[in-house]
Design an enzyme around this catalytic site. Sequence first.
Site, mmCIF file in Angstrom:
data_model
loop_
_atom_site.group_PDB
_atom_site.id
_atom_site.type_symbol
_atom_site.label_atom_id
_atom_site.label_comp_id
_atom_site.label_asym_id
_atom_site.label_seq_id
_atom_site.Cartn_x
_atom_site.Cartn_y
_atom_site.Cartn_z
ATOM 1 N N ASN A 77 -16.579 25.117 53.269
ATOM 2 C CA ASN A 77 -17.083 26.279 54.007
ATOM 3 C C ASN A 77 -15.936 27.157 54.500
ATOM 4 O OD1 ASN A 77 -19.846 25.740 53.791
ATOM 5 N ND2 ASN A 77 -19.810 24.352 55.536
ATOM 6 N N SER A 103 -24.648 24.209 49.505
ATOM 7 C CA SER A 103 -25.651 23.855 50.515
ATOM 8 C C SER A 103 -26.569 22.775 49.957
ATOM 9 C CB SER A 103 -26.476 25.090 50.908
ATOM 10 O OG SER A 103 -27.409 24.764 51.908
ATOM 11 N N GLY A 104 -27.155 22.039 50.863
ATOM 12 C CA GLY A 104 -28.091 20.986 50.467
ATOM 13 C C GLY A 104 -27.909 19.717 51.250
ATOM 14 N N GLY A 105 -26.823 19.666 52.049
ATOM 15 C CA GLY A 105 -26.605 18.483 52.867
ATOM 16 C C GLY A 105 -26.288 17.253 52.032
ATOM 17 N N LYS A 153 -22.331 32.062 51.659
ATOM 18 C CA LYS A 153 -22.542 30.793 52.356
ATOM 19 C C LYS A 153 -22.388 30.951 53.870
ATOM 20 C CE LYS A 153 -23.314 26.343 52.574
ATOM 21 N NZ LYS A 153 -22.661 25.773 53.719
ATOM 22 N N ASN A 157 -25.309 29.955 56.472
ATOM 23 C CA ASN A 157 -25.160 29.063 57.618
ATOM 24 C C ASN A 157 -25.526 29.752 58.924
ATOM 25 O OD1 ASN A 157 -24.281 27.261 55.735
ATOM 26 N ND2 ASN A 157 -22.292 26.872 56.662
ATOM 27 N N GLU A 160 -29.178 29.650 59.120
ATOM 28 C CA GLU A 160 -29.510 28.260 59.468
ATOM 29 C C GLU A 160 -29.422 28.045 60.984
ATOM 30 O OE1 GLU A 160 -26.690 24.594 58.940
ATOM 31 O OE2 GLU A 160 -27.555 25.127 56.991
#
Length: 280
Positions: A77, A103-105, A153, A157, A160
């Site tokens: 990131n 992303s996607g954890g 990204k 975030n 998010e």
Amino acid sequence: MQEHHYFVCGYTVSEASRLRAAAEEIEVYESIDLMLDRLEKQKIIWLTLPAGEVTENIVQELMNQLSSDDIIIEAGNSYYKDSVRRAKAAKEKGIHYIDCGTSGGQSGARTGPCLLVGGDQVVCQELEPFFKSIAYENGNLYCGNSGSGHYVKTVHNAIEYGMMEAIGEGFHLLEASDYPFDLAAIANVFNNGSVIRSWLIQLAHDALVEDSNLEQIRGIVGSTPDAKWAVQEAMDKGISVPIIANSLFIRNDSQMEDIFSIKVVAALRNGFGGHGVVKK
């Protein structure tokens, strides 16, 4: 990557991580030199590290050892302006630097992440089959020139942040009401046909099933630089982003206050990214 029939070897300073990798028959070395020696030309390095000094140091070390036409895919990131600068420095050495917002954890790492790719278009087109094979279905996008993947990204975030804060505040209101609500049941029904159904709501449900009032964790949530970068970018462009900004400020406040909405946010971050929670 290995499951998609790519040869994978790696480097980490963590002995425990090397042992876990060995159990999966993945070669992981304790030095960058050993890892690079194992790779044939053309070398492609997938780099996933925390943004900042550690990424900067590893990138510089790689650029000192890689050869012309080798590729660094920086999948952390990082700040997009750092990615632009690194790509320029790499190009001077004939090395291709690709920024790849990911992303996607933790589950995405196993089932397919969302990939947001920036860099030289020709190189990214050559890498497209690789990105497509490891990403979630329809989950990879060439965003543009160097820095664009990490820019997208950063915005992802920041969104998010706002979404998690809204979920936290909503469940705080439910928890504080005069009705004896079953919060886990509400999260479950929200995720079946409602407008707000989502993975984050599912993670809220899972956390509330495990601890119905989140009594085992404290309402303390750390912040990463992403939202700060997004707010600064908005200020530079004269754009109002009050929800994103306030969600960042509330995380700062969480270091002093212990409130239910922040407990929910802490549980969500733990659910998708394995971020630590502060236990009572």
